[in-house]
Design a protein around this motif. Structure first.
Motif, PDB file in Angstrom:
ATOM      1  N   ASP A   1       9.656   9.987  -4.708  1.00  0.00           N
ATOM      2  CA  ASP A   1       9.606   8.522  -4.719  1.00  0.00           C
ATOM      3  C   ASP A   1       9.888   8.009  -6.128  1.00  0.00           C
ATOM      4  O   ASP A   1       9.280   8.476  -7.093  1.00  0.00           O
TER       5      ASP A   1
ATOM      6  N   SER B   1       1.157  11.845   2.989  1.00  0.00           N
ATOM      7  CA  SER B   1       0.274  12.815   3.641  1.00  0.00           C
ATOM      8  C   SER B   1      -0.053  13.984   2.728  1.00  0.00           C
ATOM      9  O   SER B   1      -1.193  14.454   2.703  1.00  0.00           O
TER      10      SER B   1
ATOM     11  N   ASN C   1       0.841  -1.200   0.000  1.00  0.00           N
ATOM     12  CA  ASN C   1       0.000   0.000   0.000  1.00  0.00           C
ATOM     13  C   ASN C   1       0.860   1.227   0.000  1.00  0.00           C
ATOM     14  O   ASN C   1       1.797   1.321   0.787  1.00  0.00           O
TER      15      ASN C   1
ATOM     16  N   ARG D   1      12.733   6.825  -1.677  1.00  0.00           N
ATOM     17  CA  ARG D   1      12.777   8.244  -2.059  1.00  0.00           C
ATOM     18  C   ARG D   1      14.127   8.523  -2.663  1.00  0.00           C
ATOM     19  O   ARG D   1      15.109   7.904  -2.265  1.00  0.00           O
TER      20      ARG D   1
END
Ligand code: DLL
Length: 445
Positions: free
Chosen positions: A315, A250, A246, A339
Motif C-alpha cells: 500500500d 488481515s 479506516n 496498492r
C-alpha cells in the motif's frame, strides 16, 4: 494494555483509551522497543519461517538494541503466508487459535490468519478505539454493512462496536433496500461499510424516495478500499453524515490498524502501541524521508498467534507526525492511494484508480460509478475508462459523446495520460456490495 482504563473525554474529545492514545513520543518509543523485542523473540523461537529468514540475514532478536536496528531484519511478504499455508506462520499451537479469517484467494491460495484469545481482546480494543476516534459513542446504533464471514471487516467492526458499548445491527452487505428501511426504522447513527457500497446505498435510497440526510445518521466509517476526497464530499452531501476513513489488512489484524478522527478528517492515526510503521521505497527498499510517498511496512507489537515482522503491505502512502487537533499523538497514515500492484503504468505514466476517481466524482453530468478496462493490441497497452451519466441528464448518444470528450481532456490535463472514455447510460456500471472492482485487466486473459 489499557483495556481496564475507563473511556473518558480528553480536552473535549472522546477517546476509548486516552492514556495510550495521547502518549508522548518518548514513552511510545520506549514501549515499542520492549514490545518489538518480545515480537522478534516470539517470531524467531516459535515460527520456523522467521528463524530461517533471520538466520539467512545473519540477525538474532538480541541484535535489536534500538528501534533503528529493526532495519537489519528481513521483510515479510504475502507469498510467505501462502507458502506456509494454512497454519505454518502461527506462533502458537493450533488449539490456542480461537478464530480464523482468510482472504478470498482470487489469485492462488488464500492467506489464512489466526487469533488467540488475547489477540481477539486486543483487536476489539483497537477497534473500539478506532470507532471512538471516528466519532462513534457508547449508546449509538451502529449499522454494520461490512461483510461478515471470512473477511475481517464485518466481525472486526462488530466486536469493536460491542466493546465500545454500541447497539450493533449486524446486517452485512447486500439487500440494499432492506438496509435502508432498517436504518430509517432503527435510527442508526453510525454506518460502517466500504465507500463504494455507501454510494450504492445513497443511490438506492434516492430511488426509494428516502432522504438519508433526514435520518439520525451522524458518522460514516468507510474503508477497506481506496477512495478519494471527491468521494468523501459526495458521500457526505448525499448521506448527511461525516465520512471518515479506516484502514487495515488481515495479515496485520484486519480493520483497527489505523483510523481517521472526526476532528480533522485528515489522515489516519496508526495505533503505534500495537504496530510499528515504516515507509520505504519499493524499489530500493530504503526508508523514504518522512512525508514522502512510499510503501507502508508494518511490524506487529502485540500479536500472539501471527506476529508479523516488517510486512510489506504494497500500500502506497505518506506518514505524517504533524500534531492533530484531536490530541492523539500517534503517527498519521495519509490516505492510502492504492496498492502498488493496482498501479497502472501506461506508456511510462503511473496511474492509480483513485486518481481517476478524483477526476470523475463530482464531474458535471456524470454519476460517480466507474471502471478501468486494460487491454492490449499488439504490443500496445490501452486504458479505457468506463463511466456513467447522471440520472437527470439527456438520454442521448450525443450527450454521452460530448461528456466523453470532456472527460478525456480532463484526464489528459490532470493525470497526463491519453485513454479511451466510454460514457454509459444510467445503470451501465456494476454496483458494489463490498470492495468495488476498479480495474478489469483483459490482458491477463
Ligand atoms: O480490508 C480490512 C478492513 C476492513 C479495513 C474494513 C477497513 C475496513 P483485507 O481484506 O485484508 O482487509 O484488505 C486489505 O485493502 O492492504 C489495502 O490495499 C486495502 N485497504 C484497506 N483499507 C483501506 C483504505 C481489510 N482505507 C487491503 N484505503 C489493504 C485504501 C484500503 N485501501
Amino acid at each position: 494494555m489499557s483495556s481496564t482504563q475507563p473511556a473518558r473525554r480528553e480536552a473535549g474529545v472522546f477517546m476509548f483509551e486516552p492514556a495510550a492514545e495521547t502518549m508522548s513520543r518518548h514513552d511510545l518509543n520506549a514501549l515499542q522497543l520492549v514490545r518489538l523485542k518480545e515480537t522478534l523473540e516470539r517470531a524467531y523461537n516459535k515460527v520456523p519461517h522467521f528463524k530461517r529468514k533471520f538466520d539467512e540475514a545473519g540477525v538474532k532478536p538480541d541484535d535489536l538494541k534500538s528501534l533503528a536496528d529493526l532495519a537489519r531484519f528481513p521483510f515479510t511478504i504475502k507469498t510467505d503466508l501462502r507458502d506456509n499455508y494454512p497454519f505454518g506462520m502461527f506462533a502458537v499451537p493450533r488449539e490456542e487459535i480461537l478464530r480464523l479469517h482468510a482472504s478470498s484467494g482470487t489469485t492462488g491460495r488464500p492467506t489464512v490468519v489466526g487469533y488467540t484469545s488475547n489477540d481477539l481482546r486486543t483487536w476489539s480494543g483497537v477497534m473500539a478505539r478506532t470507532l471512538a476516534c471516528a466519532g462513534a459513542l457508547p449508546g449509538d446504533i451502529l449499522h454494520n454493512a461490512y461483510g461478515y464471514g471470512l473477511f475481517t471487516g464485518g466481525i472486526g467492526f462488530h466486536y469493536g462496536a460491542e466493546r465500545l458499548g454500541c447497539t450493533v445491527v449486524p446486517i452485512s452487505g447486500g439487500m440494499t433496500e432492506r438496509q435502508i428501511t432498517l436504518m430509517a426504522d432503527f435510527g442508526a447513527q453510525v454506518l460502517c461499510c466500504t465507500p463504494s457500497y455507501a454510494l450504492n446505498i445513497a443511490e438506492v435510497a434516492e430511488k426509494q424516495g428516502v432522504d438519508m440526510r433526514k435520518l439520525p445518521l451522524r458518522i460514516g466509517m468507510f474503508g477497506a478500499e481506496p477512495w478519494s476526497d471527491a468521494m468523501r464530499v459526495d458521500l457526505e452531501k448525499r448521506l448527511g453524515l461525516k465520512a471518515v476513513d479506516n484502514y487495515g489488512l488481515s495479515e496485520i489484524m484486519g480493520p483497527g490498524v489505523a483510523g481517521e478522527c472526526y476532528v480533522e478528517q485528515n489522515g489516519l492515526h496508526g495505533w503505534e502501541d500495537h504496530y510499528l510503521f515504516e515507509c520505504i521505497d519499493p524499489n530500493t527498499l530504503q526508508p523514504v524521508p518522512r512525508g514522502e510517498l512510499g510503501e507502508l511496512v508494518i511490524t506487529t507489537l502485540t500479536k500472539e498467534a501471527l506476529p508479523m515482522v516488517r510486512y510489506r503491505t504494497r500500500d502506497m502512502t505518506r506518514l505524517s507526525e504533524e500534531p492533530c487537533a484531536c490530541g492523539r499523538t500517534h503517527v498519521r497514515i495519509m490516505r492510502v492511494t492504492g496498492r502498488d500492484d493496482d498501479m497502472i503504468i501506461l506508456r511510462g505514466v503511473n496511474v492509480y484508480p483513485s486518481q481517476v476517481e478524483s477526476v470523475l466524482v463530482g464531474f458535471p453530468g456524470l454519476a460517480p460509478y466507474y471502471q478501468i478496462i486494460m487491454s492490449r493490441e499488439g504490443s500496445m497497452d490501452h486504458m479505457t475508462i468506463e463511466v456513467e451519466v447522471a440520472p437527470d441528464t439527456p438520454p442521448t448518444d450525443e450527450f454521452r459523446k460530448q461528456k466523453a470528450g470532456e472527460v478525456r481532456h480532463h484526464i489528459k490535463s490532470t493525470i497526463g495520460v491519453t485513454c479511451g472514455i466510454t460514457v454509459k447510460p444510467v445503470g451501465g456500471i456494476p454496483r458494489s456490495e463490498g470492495k468495488a472492482v476498479r480495474v478489469v485487466d483483459l490482458r491477463k486473459k
